[in-house]
Design a protein around this motif. Structure first.
Motif, mmCIF file in Angstrom:
data_model
loop_
_atom_site.group_PDB
_atom_site.id
_atom_site.type_symbol
_atom_site.label_atom_id
_atom_site.label_comp_id
_atom_site.label_asym_id
_atom_site.label_seq_id
_atom_site.Cartn_x
_atom_site.Cartn_y
_atom_site.Cartn_z
ATOM 1 N N ARG A 186 0.827 -1.198 0.000
ATOM 2 C CA ARG A 186 0.000 0.000 0.000
ATOM 3 C C ARG A 186 0.868 1.258 0.000
ATOM 4 O O ARG A 186 0.610 2.207 -0.755
ATOM 5 N N ALA A 187 1.908 1.257 0.823
ATOM 6 C CA ALA A 187 2.806 2.412 0.871
ATOM 7 C C ALA A 187 3.534 2.595 -0.457
ATOM 8 O O ALA A 187 3.689 3.712 -0.948
ATOM 9 N N SER A 188 3.954 1.468 -1.060
ATOM 10 C CA SER A 188 4.648 1.534 -2.342
ATOM 11 C C SER A 188 3.749 2.110 -3.427
ATOM 12 O O SER A 188 4.187 2.910 -4.269
ATOM 13 N N ALA A 189 2.470 1.718 -3.416
ATOM 14 C CA ALA A 189 1.527 2.222 -4.418
ATOM 15 C C ALA A 189 1.334 3.723 -4.287
ATOM 16 O O ALA A 189 1.289 4.445 -5.295
ATOM 17 N N GLU A 190 1.229 4.199 -3.074
ATOM 18 C CA GLU A 190 1.031 5.636 -2.870
ATOM 19 C C GLU A 190 2.249 6.428 -3.321
ATOM 20 O O GLU A 190 2.124 7.476 -3.968
ATOM 21 N N LEU A 191 3.428 5.931 -2.998
ATOM 22 C CA LEU A 191 4.653 6.630 -3.412
ATOM 23 C C LEU A 191 4.794 6.629 -4.934
ATOM 24 O O LEU A 191 5.147 7.644 -5.537
ATOM 25 N N ALA A 192 4.512 5.474 -5.550
ATOM 26 C CA ALA A 192 4.625 5.381 -7.007
ATOM 27 C C ALA A 192 3.631 6.304 -7.695
ATOM 28 O O ALA A 192 3.935 6.900 -8.745
ATOM 29 N N SER A 193 2.451 6.449 -7.119
ATOM 30 C CA SER A 193 1.430 7.303 -7.714
ATOM 31 C C SER A 193 1.864 8.762 -7.760
ATOM 32 O O SER A 193 1.468 9.509 -8.663
ATOM 33 N N LEU A 194 2.674 9.152 -6.802
ATOM 34 C CA LEU A 194 3.137 10.539 -6.754
ATOM 35 C C LEU A 194 4.014 10.901 -7.936
ATOM 36 O O LEU A 194 4.132 12.078 -8.291
ATOM 37 N N VAL A 195 4.646 9.889 -8.555
ATOM 38 C CA VAL A 195 5.540 10.153 -9.688
ATOM 39 C C VAL A 195 4.957 9.597 -10.990
ATOM 40 O O VAL A 195 5.690 9.341 -11.950
ATOM 41 N N GLY A 196 3.641 9.376 -11.019
ATOM 42 C CA GLY A 196 2.993 8.943 -12.253
ATOM 43 C C GLY A 196 3.206 7.498 -12.610
ATOM 44 O O GLY A 196 3.143 7.125 -13.782
ATOM 45 N N ALA A 197 3.444 6.643 -11.602
ATOM 46 C CA ALA A 197 3.718 5.232 -11.875
ATOM 47 C C ALA A 197 2.828 4.340 -11.018
ATOM 48 O O ALA A 197 3.297 3.384 -10.391
ATOM 49 N N ARG A 198 1.539 4.655 -10.969
ATOM 50 C CA ARG A 198 0.612 3.874 -10.137
ATOM 51 C C ARG A 198 0.639 2.407 -10.560
ATOM 52 O O ARG A 198 0.463 2.086 -11.733
ATOM 53 N N PRO A 199 0.826 1.480 -9.619
ATOM 54 C CA PRO A 199 0.895 0.052 -9.974
ATOM 55 C C PRO A 199 -0.443 -0.449 -10.507
ATOM 56 O O PRO A 199 -1.510 0.007 -10.076
ATOM 57 N N PRO A 200 -0.411 -1.409 -11.424
ATOM 58 C CA PRO A 200 -1.658 -1.934 -11.993
ATOM 59 C C PRO A 200 -2.632 -2.469 -10.940
ATOM 60 O O PRO A 200 -3.840 -2.283 -11.075
ATOM 61 N N TYR A 201 -2.142 -3.151 -9.887
ATOM 62 C CA TYR A 201 -3.075 -3.722 -8.916
ATOM 63 C C TYR A 201 -3.877 -2.636 -8.203
ATOM 64 O O TYR A 201 -5.043 -2.833 -7.870
ATOM 65 N N ASP A 202 -3.264 -1.475 -7.994
ATOM 66 C CA ASP A 202 -3.984 -0.378 -7.361
ATOM 67 C C ASP A 202 -4.968 0.252 -8.351
ATOM 68 O O ASP A 202 -6.080 0.645 -7.990
ATOM 69 N N ALA A 203 -4.569 0.309 -9.618
ATOM 70 C CA ALA A 203 -5.446 0.873 -10.640
ATOM 71 C C ALA A 203 -6.700 0.012 -10.830
ATOM 72 O O ALA A 203 -7.801 0.536 -11.033
ATOM 73 N N VAL A 204 -6.553 -1.311 -10.759
ATOM 74 C CA VAL A 204 -7.706 -2.202 -10.933
ATOM 75 C C VAL A 204 -8.761 -1.943 -9.865
ATOM 76 O O VAL A 204 -9.968 -1.887 -10.150
ATOM 77 N N ARG A 205 -8.327 -1.771 -8.639
ATOM 78 C CA ARG A 205 -9.266 -1.512 -7.539
ATOM 79 C C ARG A 205 -10.073 -0.246 -7.805
ATOM 80 O O ARG A 205 -11.277 -0.196 -7.541
ATOM 81 N N ARG A 206 -9.426 0.759 -8.378
ATOM 82 C CA ARG A 206 -10.111 2.017 -8.660
ATOM 83 C C ARG A 206 -10.990 1.931 -9.908
ATOM 84 O O ARG A 206 -11.986 2.634 -10.032
ATOM 85 N N LEU A 207 -10.606 1.060 -10.848
ATOM 86 C CA LEU A 207 -11.353 0.939 -12.099
ATOM 87 C C LEU A 207 -12.591 0.064 -11.983
ATOM 88 O O LEU A 207 -13.541 0.210 -12.761
ATOM 89 N N ALA A 208 -12.596 -0.862 -11.027
ATOM 90 C CA ALA A 208 -13.656 -1.875 -10.954
ATOM 91 C C ALA A 208 -15.071 -1.290 -11.007
ATOM 92 O O ALA A 208 -15.921 -1.803 -11.753
ATOM 93 N N PRO A 209 -15.389 -0.222 -10.248
ATOM 94 C CA PRO A 209 -16.765 0.301 -10.309
ATOM 95 C C PRO A 209 -17.187 0.755 -11.705
ATOM 96 O O PRO A 209 -18.365 0.684 -12.052
ATOM 97 N N ARG A 210 -16.238 1.191 -12.517
ATOM 98 C CA ARG A 210 -16.587 1.633 -13.868
ATOM 99 C C ARG A 210 -16.983 0.454 -14.758
ATOM 100 O O ARG A 210 -17.647 0.630 -15.768
ATOM 101 N N PHE A 211 -16.550 -0.756 -14.393
ATOM 102 C CA PHE A 211 -16.980 -1.968 -15.093
ATOM 103 C C PHE A 211 -18.269 -2.533 -14.496
ATOM 104 O O PHE A 211 -18.746 -3.570 -14.941
ATOM 105 N N GLY A 212 -18.772 -1.881 -13.449
ATOM 106 C CA GLY A 212 -19.978 -2.361 -12.801
ATOM 107 C C GLY A 212 -19.733 -3.402 -11.733
ATOM 108 O O GLY A 212 -20.659 -4.112 -11.329
ATOM 109 N N VAL A 213 -18.497 -3.514 -11.267
ATOM 110 C CA VAL A 213 -18.137 -4.489 -10.233
ATOM 111 C C VAL A 213 -17.929 -3.747 -8.919
ATOM 112 O O VAL A 213 -17.086 -2.843 -8.831
ATOM 113 N N THR A 214 -18.677 -4.101 -7.897
ATOM 114 C CA THR A 214 -18.593 -3.403 -6.619
ATOM 115 C C THR A 214 -17.415 -3.902 -5.797
ATOM 116 O O THR A 214 -16.859 -4.978 -6.061
ATOM 117 N N ALA A 215 -17.065 -3.127 -4.790
ATOM 118 C CA ALA A 215 -15.946 -3.486 -3.924
ATOM 119 C C ALA A 215 -16.178 -4.824 -3.236
ATOM 120 O O ALA A 215 -15.240 -5.610 -3.032
#
Length: 447
Positions: A186-215
């Motif tokens: 989790r800490a690594s994902a937040e740090l990477a996001s600050l420099v435009g390198a958000r990890p795919p696993y973190d991006a999937v969690r944020r994208l899921a609702p747009r596909f109609g999949v709930t948390a």
């Protein structure tokens, strides 16, 4: 619920589409299952990069393009020339671009919507395709080319090299390992996001609702990617290799090692000396450590001319990095692994699950040098079952490598590997995976 294995099946011919993580190590384990399904009359197609299309076509399957404009032929070699941060940003940018196209119904999504295959087999490490299957109401099954990645009590994360320990203390240690792993990620994902390198696993969690999949429909307590809940999961590995873990009603361990896989010719002539095969895989991990390890290995063989080494280097150090080679060391740029293992007395491997399974089935003990991803967990299981020895890429010395190889070549692991091989063969000689897929096809199981 699936029907019992002894229930009769109707004659059918359906279209099955396979969407795996675009790497050789994720494709190879699928070929045996797909070949069996094709032999039963089903049409099998793969989504694939231009760089991987020929490998799949060589196995007799059809290929549909996987975003060739974003991943043109040779893109991986070009990406390796980027600096580490630039590389991570490139990965993030491509991941998000593919995600947006899937959401917009373009490219792969358009093909699926137009052709509507009877079943989509999706790599657990390509969760966007599982989300897309839910969005399009296409039946789908998860395919896991590693070992189970979701949290289980008492079983450390697959990326952990911790050994399995039974009982309450073992469960406590495994749980602590999961807490530490999750917090670090989790800490690594937040740090990477600050420099435009958000990890795919973190991006999937944020994208899921747009596909109609709930948390609530997405399990985020995983080693790699969030995983949709309630899907049938085919684990392409015999259960006997895993640590003991609670059974689930939706997870099945099935055959995955295609010993008839088509490979190139073996341009190497062994002699009477025991042959050791070394391959650290097709991906580059720990480039700062592997050259020293391989140089030390070459020195070991220079001191032990009674042994012979076939050293396969694909993307690891160039030959000039290794220095002069003794006469009992042969260096190649890739080798037909199955053909070599049939002649080898031991293998030095990075611990990729595919190589481990092939070694077990061909009775070849291993010196495992885990580099990254699931390799530490695989190495821990090799030790747990006694079918090999674990080495450290940084700390291995001339003496430690010579001692380990000496143990392997004098039969220290022969009996355990014979025992595990028998368990593997019972799975690999069965048609359980193909039977399961056909029953899912028959029932039209949706996402």
């Amino acid at each position: 619920m699936l029907r019992r294995p002894d229930d009769p099946l109707p004659q059918m011919k359906r279209t099955i589409v396979v969407s795996m993580l675009q790497e050789t190590g994720h494709l190879n384990p699928t070929f045996k299952l797909m070949r069996e399904l094709a032999a039963r009359g089903h049409a099998v197609r793969y989504f694939a990069l231009p760089d991987l299309a020929s490998r799949i076509e060589e196995q007799g399957f059809f290929v549909e393009p996987w975003f060739p404009d974003l991943f043109p032929k040779g893109f991986a070699e070009h990406d390796r020339e980027l600096g580490r941060l630039a590389f991570r940003r490139r990965v993030t940018a491509r991941f998000l671009e593919v995600s947006e196209r899937l959401l917009a119904g373009r490219d792969v999504a358009a093909w699926l919507a137009a052709n509507r295959p009877d079943l989509l087999l999706v790599d657990v490490n390509e969760p966007r395709m599982s989300l897309l299957a839910a969005k399009l109401a296409l039946p789908s099954v998860l395919v896991n080319t590693s070992l189970p990645q979701t949290w289980d009590p008492g079983v450390p994360p697959i990326r952990s090299g911790r050994k399995f320990e039974p009982g309450a203390l073992g469960r406590l240690k495994a749980g602590t390992e999961w807490v530490a792993f999750t917090a670090k990620r989790r800490a690594s994902a937040e740090l990477a996001s600050l420099v435009g390198a958000r990890p795919p696993y973190d991006a999937v969690r944020r994208l899921a609702p747009r596909f109609g999949v709930t948390a609530s429909d997405l399990d985020t307590r995983t080693t790699y990617m969030p995983q949709p809940r309630g899907r049938t999961e085919l684990v392409l590995c015999p259960e006997a290799f895993d640590f003991p873990r609670p059974a689930t009603t939706s997870r099945y361990y099935v055959a995955s090692v295609d010993l008839e896989r088509r490979e190139g010719p073996l341009d190497f002539v062994p002699d009477e000396r025991p042959l050791v095969f070394c391959s650290l895989g097709t991906q580059v991990y720990r480039p700062e450590d592997t050259p020293r390890f391989l140089r030390t290995l070459v020195e070991v063989f220079a001191a032990h001319l009674e042994w012979r080494l076939l050293l396969s280097i694909v993307r690891h150090p160039a030959p000039d990095v290794l220095g002069p080679l003794p006469p009992n060391v042969t260096l190649v740029r890739g080798a037909p692994q199955l053909a070599v293992l049939r002649k080898a007395r031991a293998m030095i491997t990075h611990g990729g699950l595919g190589s481990i399974k092939e070694c077990v089935l061909l009775g070849v003990p291993m010196l495992v040098v885990p580099l990254d991803i699931d390799q530490p967990g695989n190495a821990a299981r090799v030790e747990y079952h006694g079918v090999g020895i674990r080495a450290d890429v940084r700390r291995s010395t001339h003496q430690s490598l010579a001692d380990a190889l000496g143990r392997l070549l004098t039969g220290a692991c022969d009996e355990p590997i014979r025992k595990l091989r028998t368990a593997f063969q019972s799975v690999e000689n069965s048609a359980r995976g193909a039977d399961l897929v056909e029953r899912i096809l028959e029932q039209g199981t949706g996402p």
